[in-house]
Write an enzyme that holds these catalytic residues in place. Structure first.
Site, PDB file in Angstrom:
ATOM      1  N   ASP A   1      18.219 -15.539 -35.162  1.00  0.00           N
ATOM      2  CA  ASP A   1      18.527 -14.471 -36.281  1.00  0.00           C
ATOM      3  C   ASP A   1      17.799 -13.254 -36.172  1.00  0.00           C
ATOM      4  OD1 ASP A   1      19.944 -13.512 -38.275  1.00  0.00           O
ATOM      5  OD2 ASP A   1      18.757 -14.583 -39.790  1.00  0.00           O
TER       6      ASP A   1
ATOM      7  N   ASN B   1      18.960 -10.289 -34.700  1.00  0.00           N
ATOM      8  CA  ASN B   1      19.102  -8.988 -33.749  1.00  0.00           C
ATOM      9  C   ASN B   1      19.899  -7.881 -34.390  1.00  0.00           C
ATOM     10  OD1 ASN B   1      19.220 -11.160 -32.162  1.00  0.00           O
ATOM     11  ND2 ASN B   1      21.402 -11.717 -31.778  1.00  0.00           N
TER      12      ASN B   1
ATOM     13  N   ARG C   1      23.932  -2.246 -34.346  1.00  0.00           N
ATOM     14  CA  ARG C   1      23.586  -3.722 -34.509  1.00  0.00           C
ATOM     15  C   ARG C   1      23.850  -4.336 -32.898  1.00  0.00           C
ATOM     16  NH1 ARG C   1      23.058  -6.686 -38.655  1.00  0.00           N
ATOM     17  NH2 ARG C   1      24.174  -8.248 -37.920  1.00  0.00           N
TER      18      ARG C   1
ATOM     19  N   HIS D   1      22.405  -7.750 -30.261  1.00  0.00           N
ATOM     20  CA  HIS D   1      22.940  -9.132 -29.621  1.00  0.00           C
ATOM     21  C   HIS D   1      22.807  -9.225 -28.032  1.00  0.00           C
ATOM     22  CE1 HIS D   1      24.356  -9.816 -33.519  1.00  0.00           C
ATOM     23  NE2 HIS D   1      25.282  -9.010 -33.619  1.00  0.00           N
TER      24      HIS D   1
ATOM     25  N   LEU E   1      18.148 -29.975 -18.201  1.00  0.00           N
ATOM     26  CA  LEU E   1      18.143 -29.640 -19.637  1.00  0.00           C
ATOM     27  C   LEU E   1      19.622 -29.642 -20.110  1.00  0.00           C
ATOM     28  CD1 LEU E   1      16.526 -27.822 -22.206  1.00  0.00           C
ATOM     29  CD2 LEU E   1      17.421 -25.751 -20.896  1.00  0.00           C
TER      30      LEU E   1
ATOM     31  N   ILE F   1      19.092 -22.828 -44.133  1.00  0.00           N
ATOM     32  CA  ILE F   1      19.679 -23.319 -42.567  1.00  0.00           C
ATOM     33  C   ILE F   1      20.991 -22.745 -42.420  1.00  0.00           C
ATOM     34  CG2 ILE F   1      20.572 -25.743 -42.391  1.00  0.00           C
ATOM     35  CD1 ILE F   1      17.617 -25.906 -42.540  1.00  0.00           C
ATOM     36  N   SER F   2      21.526 -21.724 -43.373  1.00  0.00           N
ATOM     37  CA  SER F   2      22.867 -21.263 -42.965  1.00  0.00           C
ATOM     38  C   SER F   2      23.972 -22.152 -42.518  1.00  0.00           C
ATOM     39  CB  SER F   2      22.554 -19.949 -42.244  1.00  0.00           C
ATOM     40  OG  SER F   2      21.723 -19.062 -42.866  1.00  0.00           O
TER      41      SER F   2
HETATM   42  C1  IPE Z   1      23.013 -17.805 -39.075  1.00  0.00           C
HETATM   43  O1  IPE Z   1      22.588 -16.253 -38.998  1.00  0.00           O
HETATM   44  C2  IPE Z   1      23.962 -17.774 -37.857  1.00  0.00           C
HETATM   45  C3  IPE Z   1      23.325 -17.434 -36.496  1.00  0.00           C
HETATM   46  C4  IPE Z   1      22.412 -16.970 -36.288  1.00  0.00           C
HETATM   47  C5  IPE Z   1      24.544 -17.614 -35.275  1.00  0.00           C
HETATM   48  P1  IPE Z   1      23.169 -15.277 -40.101  1.00  0.00           P
HETATM   49  O2  IPE Z   1      22.541 -13.936 -39.976  1.00  0.00           O
HETATM   50  O3  IPE Z   1      24.657 -15.421 -40.261  1.00  0.00           O
HETATM   51  O4  IPE Z   1      22.687 -16.082 -41.550  1.00  0.00           O
HETATM   52  P2  IPE Z   1      22.648 -15.497 -43.059  1.00  0.00           P
HETATM   53  O5  IPE Z   1      23.933 -14.895 -43.244  1.00  0.00           O
HETATM   54  O6  IPE Z   1      21.667 -14.400 -43.137  1.00  0.00           O
HETATM   55  O7  IPE Z   1      22.543 -16.816 -44.043  1.00  0.00           O
HETATM   56  C1  IPE Z   2      21.918 -13.288 -35.257  1.00  0.00           C
HETATM   57  O1  IPE Z   2      21.429 -12.034 -35.646  1.00  0.00           O
HETATM   58  C2  IPE Z   2      23.015 -13.270 -34.271  1.00  0.00           C
HETATM   59  C3  IPE Z   2      24.316 -13.787 -34.921  1.00  0.00           C
HETATM   60  C4  IPE Z   2      24.398 -14.186 -36.116  1.00  0.00           C
HETATM   61  C5  IPE Z   2      25.464 -13.689 -34.017  1.00  0.00           C
HETATM   62  P1  IPE Z   2      22.211 -11.162 -36.821  1.00  0.00           P
HETATM   63  O2  IPE Z   2      23.017 -10.508 -36.426  1.00  0.00           O
HETATM   64  O3  IPE Z   2      22.285 -12.034 -38.104  1.00  0.00           O
HETATM   65  O4  IPE Z   2      20.701 -10.186 -37.193  1.00  0.00           O
HETATM   66  P2  IPE Z   2      20.526  -9.780 -38.714  1.00  0.00           P
HETATM   67  O5  IPE Z   2      20.322 -10.818 -39.448  1.00  0.00           O
HETATM   68  O6  IPE Z   2      21.539  -9.065 -39.154  1.00  0.00           O
HETATM   69  O7  IPE Z   2      19.118  -8.807 -38.437  1.00  0.00           O
HETATM   70 MG    MG Z   3      21.395 -12.758 -39.406  1.00  0.00          MG
END
Ligand code: IPE
Ligand code: IPE
Ligand code: MG
Length: 256
Positions: free
Chosen positions: A28, A30, A41, A45, A139, A200-201
């Site tokens: 998380d 990115n 954004r 990624h 792995l 944990i999302s």
């Molecule tokens: C959780 O991250 C999912 C992934 C990293 C793939 P999110 O950015 O979607 O989670 P929330 O919305 O902050 O809980």
């Molecule tokens: C995690 O990073 C990647 C995915 C959920 C695909 P985010 O895109 O959630 O990045 P933030 O949390 O908005 O910074």
């Molecule tokens: Mg996120």
């Protein structure tokens, strides 16, 4: 009780070691990484994919046998359409570019999640990559894509019921576990979430029952081998009791 092939932390006390056998990561942060740099954004990624490569290598160097990465949740479809389609394209490109290299490095590649929502090209590439790498042993790299912990449990219940058409009650954990995502792997020993959120999302709800949790403020694109070692060092200091007392561990009472 015999552990058998299930490695269940609630049905028997698993063997523990200094190095986790299985690490599961919510990658998380990115978007915030990119925003901090005045970039879109999606640039985060793209940069995050480089971190994936670094952490895969780090696992191999440290002898970690299983790595599971949360790449796209069942709730991430709620994001703007352009971001979702960028992520799909990135996934497709990564499949095209990385699979041969993973195979050369003796890495088994798998994807877990509800693949029915992905387009055919992605589904075919995933199936081909899984078939190509099925015998690899260094792995197991599992990507959770369109994955949700609740989906996983429901899906497993349906499969379990289909496997026992005449049974209505009296199910045990062992009946369900093989149908869950990662049901053939040891349960994760260490869970890492980058990006500062402590939740944990809807990741591995069942499988994390006794996993050690590690949260870090570091954003995923900045999470490198040194940051990974901080998590591994923290893991080493944990006393994994699985319901027992500290005294029992110190006297090395035989486990059951
Ligand atoms: C959780 O991250 C999912 C992934 C990293 C793939 P999110 O950015 O979607 O989670 P929330 O919305 O902050 O809980
Ligand atoms: C995690 O990073 C990647 C995915 C959920 C695909 P985010 O895109 O959630 O990045 P933030 O949390 O908005 O910074
Ligand atoms: Mg996120």
């Amino acid at each position: 009780m015999a552990l058998g092939r299930l490695f269940s932390s609630t049905r028997a006390v698993p063997a523990v070691s200094e190095m986790p056998a299985h690490v599961a990561i919510i990658m998380d942060g990115n978007g915030r990484w990119a925003r901090k740099r005045m970039m879109p954004r999606v640039a985060g990624h793209k940069r995050g994919l480089e971190t994936v490569r670094e952490i895969v290598s780090a696992c191999i160097e440290r002898g970690i046998g299983h790595l599971t990465l949360f790449a796209f949740s069942s709730e991430n479809w709620r994001r703007p359409e352009e971001e979702v389609s960028f992520l799909m394209n990135l996934f497709l490109k990564a499949l095209e570019q990385e699979i041969a290299k993973l195979h050369r490095n003796n890495i088994r590649f798998r994807v877990t999640g509800d693949l029915s929502r992905f387009d055919d090209r992605i589904r075919v590439m995933i199936a081909d990559a899984e078939a190509l790498t099925i015998e690899n042993t260094k792995l197991t790299l599992t990507i959770a894509a369109n994955y949700g912990g609740r989906w996983d449990i429901l899906n497993a219940v349906e499969s379990m019921l289909a496997a026992h058409p005449d049974k209505r009650a009296g199910f045990q954990e062992e009946d369900l576990a093989p149908f869950l995502a990662l049901g053939d792997l040891p349960e994760p020993d260490l869970f890492i979430r980058t990006g500062g959120e402590q939740r944990i999302s809807n990741f591995l709800l069942w499988q994390l029952a006794y996993t050690e949790l590690f949260f870090t403020e570091t954003l995923w694109p900045e999470f490198d081998a040194a940051a990974f070692d901080v998590a591994l060092n923290s893991f080493r200091t944990r006393e994994r009791r699985f319901g027992r007392t500290s005294e029992q561990l110190q006297t090395k009472t035989p486990t059951e």
